[in-house]
Design an enzyme around this catalytic site. Structure first.
Site, mmCIF file in Angstrom:
data_model
loop_
_atom_site.group_PDB
_atom_site.id
_atom_site.type_symbol
_atom_site.label_atom_id
_atom_site.label_comp_id
_atom_site.label_asym_id
_atom_site.label_seq_id
_atom_site.Cartn_x
_atom_site.Cartn_y
_atom_site.Cartn_z
ATOM 1 N N ASN B 132 -15.469 0.072 -29.718
ATOM 2 C CA ASN B 132 -15.096 0.945 -28.609
ATOM 3 C C ASN B 132 -15.960 2.202 -28.656
ATOM 4 O OD1 ASN B 132 -13.958 2.758 -26.871
ATOM 5 N ND2 ASN B 132 -11.836 2.325 -27.449
ATOM 6 N N CYS B 135 -14.258 5.266 -24.988
ATOM 7 C CA CYS B 135 -13.107 6.089 -24.647
ATOM 8 C C CYS B 135 -13.581 7.494 -24.242
ATOM 9 C CB CYS B 135 -12.181 6.150 -25.851
ATOM 10 S SG CYS B 135 -10.536 6.678 -25.426
ATOM 11 N N THR B 201 -13.244 3.103 -19.120
ATOM 12 C CA THR B 201 -12.737 3.908 -18.005
ATOM 13 C C THR B 201 -13.697 5.037 -17.619
ATOM 14 O OG1 THR B 201 -11.502 5.201 -19.589
ATOM 15 C CG2 THR B 201 -10.324 3.420 -18.498
ATOM 16 N N CYS B 343 -6.319 -1.068 19.676
ATOM 17 C CA CYS B 343 -6.064 0.181 18.945
ATOM 18 C C CYS B 343 -7.221 1.160 19.103
ATOM 19 C CB CYS B 343 -5.816 -0.097 17.469
ATOM 20 S SG CYS B 343 -7.267 -0.697 16.579
HETATM 21 C C1 LIG Z 1 -3.612 3.237 -20.644
HETATM 22 C C2 LIG Z 1 -4.949 2.676 -21.044
HETATM 23 C C3 LIG Z 1 -5.329 2.663 -22.346
HETATM 24 C C4 LIG Z 1 -6.559 2.160 -22.694
HETATM 25 N N1 LIG Z 1 -6.898 2.136 -24.020
HETATM 26 C C5 LIG Z 1 -8.078 1.585 -24.385
HETATM 27 C C6 LIG Z 1 -8.410 1.471 -25.729
HETATM 28 O O1 LIG Z 1 -7.648 1.833 -26.610
HETATM 29 N N2 LIG Z 1 -9.611 0.952 -26.033
HETATM 30 C C7 LIG Z 1 -10.496 0.520 -25.099
HETATM 31 O O2 LIG Z 1 -11.556 0.031 -25.437
HETATM 32 N N3 LIG Z 1 -10.197 0.613 -23.807
HETATM 33 C C8 LIG Z 1 -9.002 1.130 -23.417
HETATM 34 N N4 LIG Z 1 -8.695 1.181 -22.088
HETATM 35 C C9 LIG Z 1 -9.678 0.731 -21.094
HETATM 36 C C10 LIG Z 1 -9.457 -0.715 -20.645
HETATM 37 O O3 LIG Z 1 -9.613 -1.611 -21.716
HETATM 38 C C11 LIG Z 1 -10.424 -1.145 -19.542
HETATM 39 O O4 LIG Z 1 -11.739 -1.016 -20.001
HETATM 40 C C12 LIG Z 1 -10.286 -0.325 -18.288
HETATM 41 O O5 LIG Z 1 -8.920 -0.011 -18.071
HETATM 42 C C13 LIG Z 1 -10.856 -1.022 -17.038
HETATM 43 O O6 LIG Z 1 -10.193 -2.225 -16.727
HETATM 44 P P1 LIG Z 1 -9.027 -2.369 -15.625
HETATM 45 O O7 LIG Z 1 -9.584 -1.869 -14.347
HETATM 46 O O8 LIG Z 1 -8.660 -3.819 -15.624
HETATM 47 O O9 LIG Z 1 -7.893 -1.525 -16.105
HETATM 48 C C14 LIG Z 1 -7.437 1.670 -21.725
HETATM 49 C C15 LIG Z 1 -7.047 1.673 -20.398
HETATM 50 C C16 LIG Z 1 -5.800 2.139 -20.033
HETATM 51 C C17 LIG Z 1 -5.367 2.133 -18.620
#
Ligand SMILES: Cc1cc2nc3c(=O)[nH]c(=O)nc-3n(C[C@H](O)[C@H](O)[C@H](O)COP(=O)(O)O)c2cc1C
Ligand SMILES: Cc1cc2nc3c(=O)[nH]c(=O)nc-3n(C[C@H](O)[C@H](O)[C@H](O)COP(=O)(O)OP(=O)(O)OC[C@H]3O[C@@H](n4cnc5c(N)ncnc54)[C@H](O)[C@@H]3O)c2cc1C
Ligand code: SF4
Lengths: 454, 433
Positions: B132, B135, B201, B343
């Site tokens: 990862n 983040c 994200t 519309c």
């Molecule tokens: C609440 C939350 C916690 C997340 N925690 C992690 C994490 O601990 N490690 C990680 O690599 N990505 C984390 N992500 C990112 C997701 O794995 C993913 O990359 C991202 O949400 C995009 O995918 P989605 O559109 O399907 O949600 C987290 C996302 C969310 C919403």
């Protein structure tokens, strides 16, 4: 003198249930979902279909953004009676009938209910959206306090006119207070709405019959102009033998009873026949059923396809299990000891369409029959207020009894303007509002007073 | 029946659908229920030194009554100890040997620490590792997550450390919060990564409570920037995915905004071998995978694709630099008057927001059942530039379509034009990432 047989009294709860609003208020969640459905059409057809041309997409958008005050302002600027209109307009024939959702194969946006939702917000929270204009020194009298006069008075007051409304009734509001079916609009809600007009400084003089309690000469002396919003008069007579028996009512008079009295004090027979098939007849039969009448007949000379009531209204009567007697003409009210005991009728045959396309009914000899009823209600339209109108010098009436007006809504007597049921022959609340506002503009243009916006 | 099994970096997954690292993969209990529901693999909630999370921690935007178009979080990695997480991974693998467990790791940037963590993850029975480096909040301030993933050199270095000891394939998870994701992907490849996954994200601030002026999600009247995901981010994810797919042959796990089988199929068409889902599982639960599997199989059967490989990456060659697009290709809008509901949203969109090529209705030839006129507007075909806006705003399916018209000219791109003209100054076109 009592009726021969009366409907059994119901419990207070049962009456309230029976007369509960057929189109209840929306909660905020329902309103949000419904408002989100609105497409926000450009040059929206609902605006054109509304006689007061409320900018419907604009007020709905404001609901969805949580701007309820702005939404109510949008509505009430175009139509000060936006609350009652939201409840009583035959929307399927107006704004909602024009909604593009029909073509999309979805139900139309519930414009009427959303409109009421927004206006309720300012009424419930006592928010004053408008204020009287700076006085322009002109005085106007409005005869009648129905929708036409209320709309006219509110508009003039905003521009700085000193307006006084005269009405012969105890309560203001005209048919909104005395005529609209109780399950659509209660008298108390009509009065609440009148307060919006009162807030603008409009004075109300109730229980004043113009022409009797105050003379036209006095009126003309005290006021620079007069608006005539007297609506229509009483229900037409049928000229049937027995019509003077106790238990024969005019529709307006009967409905007024259901509005101003506690439901258990309304005189109502066990079996009732209503003559006519317009919207008012529907109000009569649905009110009768709700008051506990065992059997209600709707007696109409023509057939179901010719019925003048709106489809939606007809549906209400069907849901209330009313017995429809199509192609049936009353010939005599039967009575005993001065009290109604029945209605004698005859079947009719419909001739070929006349100039207006209506097929005239002719009685079929030998088909006479008797209905056993304790009450007969005439719902065959209201007479124009001819006697009253004749008393105004120079005011002219059309052959159908409606007041003749020019583009400014001015009558044959230049000082008198008119609008509402008395000029259109009897339409809807929203039409009366539109005409009251148009007359205010005409009157303002004629007096040429500078507008005193505050 | 289509065969949904895929081989990813040498490991076989029963299907391409994995849960992304996040709340749905916090515990062994969840992951086992997810496998029962049909998920092919699960990327464990990132494991590292346990952290403390804030309350609250998620924020969302809704659109016109549709909930959670976009989701944001200020959550950190797992708040449970590595021991607990690895013990549960061991349990899960014992019971679900065919499903893939991918251990997501984040460790302080020390070689020995990474070595130790990688060994523990392998000993627990993980099938793959995901590093990862993405983040965007909280961890980056501590020199981890995006702090690594935003710098190619760090990405390469740590990947190298991991590869020194790893015996199972290593995925590097990429952050979108960079100027060029392809540079970071290339760095991961140089470090020896067996695969990449993207996107993590996107940096975001969810909004402001206008009564208190607290940003969202509110933590005692304050907030912090967090990671954005959910349906709203799919276009960004697809774009970044396509750039990596164009520039490299490394296996890719596509992530971002996947809620339905067709979202997954689009990721696959742009080069992903597996896809990962977080927000949709948080919104609707694990059962959403049922239709993902069913819908994707149906689609593949309908199109005659037997395996994922049959259509994987098929859209990649069609992603071009703007300068290579045919400027003589032309479409114009057509309104189907029968379907039109009147519309006039297309009219005002074109009039106010585009190129003034639609005429408002003149009179309504068409009436609705109640006798009210239906305001059908008209396309001024000679003026229409074919921008799509009217078709995009039209609320009726298939009412406005874009029809190809013959412009009469042979295909010609901007780059062709530049090449042909002798005296042009050549502007280098960005390769679009
Ligand atoms: C609440 C939350 C916690 C997340 N925690 C992690 C994490 O601990 N490690 C990680 O690599 N990505 C984390 N992500 C990112 C997701 O794995 C993913 O990359 C991202 O949400 C995009 O995918 P989605 O559109 O399907 O949600 C987290 C996302 C969310 C919403
Ligand atoms: C039974 C019934 C049901 C209806 N239902 C609906 C409905 O559901 N929806 C809808 O939109 N419309 C409905 N209408 C129509 C609507 O009520 C009228 O169109 C509207 O009220 C007309 O407003 P107006 O101001 O012109 O007249 P009115 O409302 O009739 O007001 C006239 C006022 O003038 C007063 N007045 C008359 N003469 C004098 C005088 N000489 N001195 C002092 N005051 C005087 C009267 O007392 C009355 O208050 C219904 C009508 C009836 C009769
Ligand atoms: S006033 Fe009546 S017709 Fe006009 S928009 Fe409101 S509900 Fe519709």
């Amino acid at each position: 003198m009592p009726l021969r047989e009366t409907a059994p009294k119901l419990s207070p709860d049962q009456y309230e249930k029976n007369f509960a609003e057929i189109s209840p208020a929306m909660d905020s969640r329902q309103a949000a979902i419904e408002a989100a459905r609105c497409l926000y059409c450009f040059d929206a057809p609902c605006i054109a279909a509304c006689p007061t041309h409320i900018d419907v997409p604009a007020f709905i958008k404001k609901i969805s953004t949580g701007n309820l005050r702005g939404s109510a302002r949008e509505i009430l600027t175009a139509n000060i009676l936006g609350h009652s209109c939201g409840r009583v307009c035959p929307t399927e024939a107006l704004c909602e009938g024009a909604c593009v959702m029909h073509e999309k194969g979805e139900s139309p946006i519930e414009i009427g209910r959303l409109q009421r939702y927004a206006v309720d917000y300012v009424l419930d929270n006592k928010i004053e959206l408008f204020s009287a204009g700076a006085p322009n020194g002109k005085r106007v009298a409005c005869i009648g306090s129905g929708p036409a006069s209320l709309a006219c008075a509110a508009e003039l007051a905003k521009w700085g006119y000193d307006v006084t409304v005269f009405d012969r009734n105890e309560l203001p509001g005209g048919l909104n207070s005395y005529g609209i079916a109780a399950y659509k609009l209660r008298t108390a809600d009509s009065i609440r709405e009148v307060d919006l007009v009162r807030q603008l400084g409009v004075k109300f003089r109730q229980k004043m019959v113009v022409g009797a309690d105050i003379s036209f000469a006095d009126l003309e002396k005290q006021f620079d102009a007069v608006f005539v919003g007297v609506g229509l008069g009483e229900t037409w007579a049928l000229n049937l033998p027995g019509e003077d028996l106790h238990g024969v009512y005019g529709a307006i008079e009967f409905i007024e009873e259901t509005k101003v009295r506690p439901f258990n004090e309304v005189e109502i027979g066990r079996r009732v026949a209503c003559i006519g098939a317009g919207n008012t007849a529907i109000d009569v039969v649905t009110a009768a059923r709700r008051l506990g009448v065992e059997i209600v007949y709707l007696v109409y000379r023509r057939g179901e396809p010719e019925m003048p009531a709106f489809a939606y209204e007809y549906q209400l009567a069907k849901q209330d299990a009313v017995s429809f007697l199509w192609q049936t003409q009353p010939i005599r009210v039967l009575g005993q000891n001065g009290v109604v005991t029945g209605l004698e009728c005859v079947r009719t045959q419909l001739g070929s369409p006349d100039a207006k396309g209506r097929r005239s009914p002719a009685p079929v000899p030998g088909t006479e029959f008797k209905l056993v009823v304790d009450m007969v209600v005439r719902a065959v339209g209201q007479k124009p207020a001819t006697d009253f109108l004749k008393a105004i010098k120079g005011l002219e009436v059309n052959p159908d009894g409606t007041v003749k007006i020019n583009d400014l809504h001015q009558t044959g007597n230049a000082k008198y303007f008119a609008g509402g049921d008395c000029t259109n022959g009897g339409k809807e609340v929203v039409d009366a509002v539109a005409e009251g506002m148009a007359a205010a503009r005409g009157l303002d243009a004629w007096l040429g007073a500078p507008r005193g916006f505050s | 029946m289509a065969d949904l099994t895929v081989k990813f970096a040498g490991v076989t997954s029963p299907n391409p659908f994995w849960l992304a690292s996040g709340p749905p993969t916090n515990t062994g209990g969840q992951v086992m229920r997810a496998f029962d529901a049909g998920w092919g693999g699960a990327v464990w909630k990132t494991i590292g030194e346990p952290i403390v999370n804030t309350s609250s921690r998620y924020g969302a935007i809704d659109l016109n009554g549709v909930k959670m178009m976009g989701l944001n979080n200020i959550e950190l990695i797992s708040d449970r100890s590595p021991e607990t997480n690895f013990r549960e991974i061991y349990e899960v693998k014992k019971r679900y040997p065919k499903n893939l467990v991918i251990a997501s790791l984040m460790v302080e940037s020390k070689r020995e620490s990474w070595h130790a963590m990688v060994r523990r993850a392998e000993d627990a029975g993980s099938d793959l590792l995901e590093l990862n480096f993405g983040c965007p909040h909280g961890m980056s301030e501590r020199g981890m997550g995006a702090a690594v993933g935003q710098v190619p050199e760090y990405t390469e270095m740590i990947t190298t450390w991991v590869k020194e000891v790893a015996r199972i394939p290593v995925i590097v998870k990429l952050t979108p919060n960079v100027i060029s994701v392809t540079h970071i992907a290339a760095a991961a490849e140089r470090g020896g990564a067996d695969a990449v996954s993207l996107i993590n994200t996107i940096n975001s601030l969810m909004g402001v409570d206008l009564a208190t002026f607290a940003p969202r999600p509110v933590v005692g009247g304050k907030s912090s920037h967090g990671g954005y995901c959910g349906p709203a981010v799919k276009p960004i994810a697809l774009h970044l995915l396509s750039t990596v797919a164009k520039n490299s042959r490394i296996p890719i796990s596509g992530i971002g905004g996947i809620g339905y089988w067709n979202d997954a199929a689009e990721h696959i068409a742009l080069g992903a071998t597996t896809v990962q889902v977080c927000t949709a599982a948080m919104h609707y639960g694990f059962r959403i995978v049922e239709d993902m599997i069913d819908g994707l199989s149906q689609y593949m059967d309908d199109r005659g694709f037997r395996t994922i490989e049959n259509f994987r990456g098929r859209a990649v060659p069609n992603v071009k630099d703007w300068g290579d697009l045919d400027l003589n290709y032309k479409v114009i809008a057509k309104i189907n008057a029968e379907l039109c509901i009147g519309c006039q949203l297309c009219y005002v969109a074109c009039e106010d927001g585009a190129h003034q090529c639609i005429e408002s209705y003149k009179e309504s030839a068409k009436k609705n059942a109640g006798g009210f006129g239906v305001h059908v507007p008209r396309i001024i075909e000679d003026d229409c530039v074919g921008c799509n806006l009217c078709a995009l705003v039209c609320p009726v399916e298939n009412c406005i379509t874009m029809k190809e018209v013959d412009s009469g000219d042979a295909p010609m791109s901007w780059n062709d034009r530049v090449r042909q003209s002798s005296a042009t100054l050549t502007l280098p076109f960005p390769s679009g990432d």
